[in-house]
Design a protein around this motif. Structure first.
Motif, short mmCIF file in Angstrom:
data_model
loop_
_atom_site.label_atom_id
_atom_site.label_comp_id
_atom_site.label_asym_id
_atom_site.label_seq_id
_atom_site.Cartn_x
_atom_site.Cartn_y
_atom_site.Cartn_z
N SER A 117 45.21 6.72 12.75
CA SER A 117 45.16 6.59 13.41
C SER A 117 44.37 7.41 14.84
CB SER A 117 47.41 6.68 14.08
OG SER A 117 47.45 7.68 13.73
N THR A 118 43.91 6.96 16.25
CA THR A 118 44.01 8.31 16.97
C THR A 118 44.27 9.00 17.08
OG1 THR A 118 41.84 6.53 18.17
CG2 THR A 118 42.34 8.17 19.23
N ILE A 119 43.75 10.32 17.30
CA ILE A 119 44.98 11.89 17.28
C ILE A 119 45.28 12.03 18.50
CG2 ILE A 119 44.79 14.41 17.29
CD1 ILE A 119 42.05 14.22 14.92
N GLY A 120 45.97 12.10 18.56
CA GLY A 120 46.95 12.37 20.81
C GLY A 120 47.34 13.28 20.74
N ASP A 121 48.15 14.60 21.18
CA ASP A 121 48.47 15.28 21.00
C ASP A 121 47.89 16.75 20.57
OD1 ASP A 121 49.21 17.32 22.65
OD2 ASP A 121 50.98 17.54 22.36
N PRO B 259 32.76 21.45 13.20
CA PRO B 259 31.51 20.95 12.89
C PRO B 259 32.94 19.78 14.15
CG PRO B 259 33.21 21.03 11.33
CD PRO B 259 33.51 22.02 12.28
N ALA B 260 31.00 19.04 13.80
CA ALA B 260 31.27 17.49 15.21
C ALA B 260 32.81 16.49 14.75
CB ALA B 260 29.73 17.21 15.12
N GLY B 261 32.61 16.58 15.54
CA GLY B 261 33.93 15.08 15.52
C GLY B 261 35.17 15.76 16.53
N LEU B 262 35.17 17.05 15.92
CA LEU B 262 36.15 17.34 15.86
C LEU B 262 36.65 17.79 17.29
CD1 LEU B 262 37.57 20.27 12.70
CD2 LEU B 262 37.88 17.94 12.85
N PRO B 263 38.10 17.97 17.69
CA PRO B 263 38.95 18.42 19.16
C PRO B 263 38.45 19.78 19.30
CG PRO B 263 40.70 17.90 17.96
CD PRO B 263 39.48 18.02 16.92
N GLU B 264 38.42 20.02 20.59
CA GLU B 264 37.86 21.21 20.79
C GLU B 264 39.35 22.14 21.02
OE1 GLU B 264 36.48 22.40 24.84
OE2 GLU B 264 34.85 21.35 24.13
N LEU B 265 39.76 23.35 19.92
CA LEU B 265 40.61 23.69 19.25
C LEU B 265 41.08 25.39 19.51
CD1 LEU B 265 41.49 21.69 16.36
CD2 LEU B 265 42.73 21.61 18.86
N ALA C 41 49.67 23.47 13.51
CA ALA C 41 49.04 22.60 12.40
C ALA C 41 47.66 23.10 12.70
CB ALA C 41 48.46 21.66 13.29
N LEU C 42 47.05 23.76 10.92
CA LEU C 42 45.88 24.33 11.11
C LEU C 42 44.80 23.37 10.33
CD1 LEU C 42 47.49 27.53 9.79
CD2 LEU C 42 46.54 26.89 12.42
#
Length: 222
Positions: A129-133, A146-152, A175-176
């Motif tokens: 499923s699409t990552i939400g919060d 890596p490309a494709g990960l949200p800015e964290l 979450a890590l």
């Protein structure tokens, strides 16, 4: 097929019917007993190829006695065929075949150990499923994310994350994300697997030992 021995271009085998009662009446040699005797041919022709082979032509078949439940078999080469001599436990002859020619089954591949296994490796599809919060998430990486990960928020290792959590009143990340490196086409794959496995193990051990991260979840991202 209970036992088999090889040597001097011959194969010797001991075959027997199941211990439970088997009716051998009506047969010169019980079919199951003869079939088991032929199984040892694979040892005589261990280098004859991998395709399955089946009996094709018998010559000079003689049945000397009936009623045998155990056979001691000697198999040897006879031109392009195989010679078979079988005796009972007392050494009395039971059946002999001057020449048995085998023929390969075309279009059939002999099953290997993996295909005969009761176990199977299979990937189970899982709908992602699409990552939400993503609030409360953090990234563990010493390099570029890596490309494709949200800015964290990013930390080079667990120790840096623990120091940040202990120095700030903010709660520890829930979450890590631990991304694995991308394998280059020319990479030494075995060496890379060992290195990545060691790094992941070190990170997991540090995460488990960090009390302030007890409520977090570690996710390895490939």
């Amino acid at each position: 097929l209970r036992r088999a021995w090889t040597g001097d271009g011959e194969v010797h085998a001991e075959v027997a019917l199941p211990e439970e009662s088997v009716d051998v009446s009506g047969f010169g040699v019980h079919p199951a007993l003869l079939d088991a005797a032929l199984h040892a041919i694979g040892l005589l022709d261990a280098e004859a190829g991998t395709a399955p082979r089946v009996p094709f032509a018998f010559e000079g078949v003689q049945v000397h006695a009936s009623g045998a439940e155990v056979l001691r078999v000697r198999l040897s080469r006879s031109g392009s065929g195989v010679r078979l001599v079988a005796c009972d436990e007392a050494g009395a002859p039971v059946v002999s075949v001057d020449s048995l020619v085998l023929r390969e089954l075309s279009g059939v591949v002999a099953p290997g150990a993996a295909t005969r296994s009761l176990f199977e490796l299979a990937w189970q599809a899982d709908d992602a499923s699409t990552i939400g919060d993503t609030s409360g998430w953090a990234l563990l990486t010493a390099g570029e994310p890596p490309a494709g990960l949200p800015e964290l928020p990013s930390f080079p290792d667990v120790a840096a994350l623990v120091a940040s959590v202990e120095a700030s009143p903010a709660e520890a990340p829930r979450a890590l994300l631990l991304p694995l490196p991308v394998t280059e086409a020319h990479a030494d794959v075995p060496a890379l697997v060992r290195a990545v496995t060691a790094d992941v193990l070190s990170t997991v051990q540090a995460w488990l030992a960090a009390g302030v991260l007890a409520g977090s979840t570690l996710v390895v991202v490939t």
